[in-house]
Design a protein around this motif. Structure first.
Motif, short mmCIF file in Angstrom:
data_model
loop_
_atom_site.label_atom_id
_atom_site.label_comp_id
_atom_site.label_asym_id
_atom_site.label_seq_id
_atom_site.Cartn_x
_atom_site.Cartn_y
_atom_site.Cartn_z
N THR A 35 76.97 18.56 14.19
CA THR A 35 76.86 17.11 14.04
C THR A 35 75.40 16.66 14.10
O THR A 35 74.96 15.81 13.32
N GLU A 36 74.64 17.24 15.04
CA GLU A 36 73.23 16.88 15.14
C GLU A 36 72.47 17.31 13.89
O GLU A 36 71.57 16.59 13.43
N LYS A 37 72.79 18.47 13.35
CA LYS A 37 72.12 18.91 12.12
C LYS A 37 72.40 17.95 10.97
O LYS A 37 71.49 17.57 10.21
N PHE A 38 73.67 17.53 10.84
CA PHE A 38 74.01 16.59 9.77
C PHE A 38 73.36 15.23 10.00
O PHE A 38 72.89 14.58 9.05
N ALA A 39 73.31 14.79 11.25
CA ALA A 39 72.68 13.50 11.55
C ALA A 39 71.18 13.55 11.27
O ALA A 39 70.60 12.57 10.76
N ARG A 40 70.55 14.67 11.60
CA ARG A 40 69.12 14.80 11.29
C ARG A 40 68.88 14.81 9.78
O ARG A 40 67.90 14.24 9.29
N PHE A 41 69.81 15.46 9.04
CA PHE A 41 69.66 15.49 7.59
C PHE A 41 69.84 14.10 6.98
O PHE A 41 69.18 13.73 6.01
N MET A 42 70.73 13.30 7.57
CA MET A 42 70.94 11.94 7.07
C MET A 42 69.72 11.05 7.33
O MET A 42 69.55 10.03 6.64
N GLY A 43 68.92 11.40 8.27
CA GLY A 43 67.74 10.60 8.55
C GLY A 43 66.48 11.08 7.87
O GLY A 43 65.38 10.65 8.25
N THR A 44 66.62 11.94 6.86
CA THR A 44 65.46 12.47 6.14
C THR A 44 65.33 11.80 4.78
O THR A 44 66.30 11.28 4.23
N PRO A 45 64.14 11.79 4.19
CA PRO A 45 63.98 11.23 2.84
C PRO A 45 64.76 12.00 1.77
O PRO A 45 65.15 11.41 0.76
N GLN A 46 64.99 13.29 1.97
CA GLN A 46 65.76 14.06 0.99
C GLN A 46 67.16 13.52 0.82
O GLN A 46 67.68 13.43 -0.31
N PHE A 47 67.79 13.14 1.93
CA PHE A 47 69.15 12.60 1.84
C PHE A 47 69.17 11.30 1.04
O PHE A 47 70.07 11.07 0.22
N LEU A 48 68.19 10.44 1.28
CA LEU A 48 68.14 9.18 0.53
C LEU A 48 67.91 9.43 -0.96
O LEU A 48 68.51 8.76 -1.82
#
Length: 203
Positions: A35-48
């Protein structure tokens, strides 16, 4: 005979009653880590960037693609895309809260460790302070090197002052005595005819 109590009622613990569905109990550490890995990925510019490209592709395909190949109606306001984004937002919020809770737990543990470490350092400092105080009290009765040097220096100064005073006193008593003669208090006898003794010795 005593009446037997029925099992499976409201007064029976839940663990003793039969369950309709098996209890789902995932590993909290593994689930929290993912969950933390996915949450960190959601907060990156790559996800946007990926989400922007996906939405642009979705809108362009359902707008300019052939009628038979479209899967979301533009006339209805892209209902499928809106539903998908709503589902993503509804799942993203709990995931972010779970990651934040785990971070809060780690911060709490780290804070408690820092507090215990600070208390140990305080106890060690107090112990060293007491030891230094006891050493200072014990060293008051011990002659240190600096103390011995200062005492010797004071004694030497006193001796020099005493010697100077005695020499001045003897000079006052016997003013004819020269500085190179011993202070015996007697006036040395001077031979009036040193040449006569020299000629006698030569004979």
């Amino acid at each position: 005979m005593p009446e037997q109590r029925k099992t499976g009622g409201l007064d029976t613990p839940l663990s003793a009653r039969a369950r309709l569905f098996p209890r789902f109990n995932p590993n909290p550490d593994a689930f929290g880590s993912s969950t933390e890995k996915f949450a960190r990925f959601m907060g990156t510019p790559q996800f946007l960037v990926y989400m922007t490209i996906f939405c642009i592709f979705w809108l362009a395909w359902n707008t300019w693609a052939p009628e038979g190949w479209r899967f979301d109606s533009a006339a209805l306001g892209f209902t499928a895309l809106t539903l998908m984004l709503s589902l993503q937002a509804s799942y993203a919020a709990p995931l972010l809260l779970l990651a934040q809770n785990r971070q809060d737990d780690r911060d709490r543990v780290s804070l408690s460790e820092d507090r215990s470490r600070a208390e140990r350092n305080l106890y060690d400092t107090e112990y060293l302070t007491r030891e230094l105080a006891s050493l200072r009290l014990a060293m008051q009765d011990v002659a240190t090197r600096d103390y011995v040097r200062s005492e010797l220096r004071n004694v030497l100064e006193e001796l020099l002052e005493t010697a100077d005073g005695e020499e001045l006193h003897l000079r006052a008593k016997n003013p004819r005595r020269k500085s190179g003669q011993p202070a015996t208090g007697l006036i040395p006898q001077v031979d009036p005819n040193p040449t006569q003794h020299g000629t006698q010795g030569g004979k």
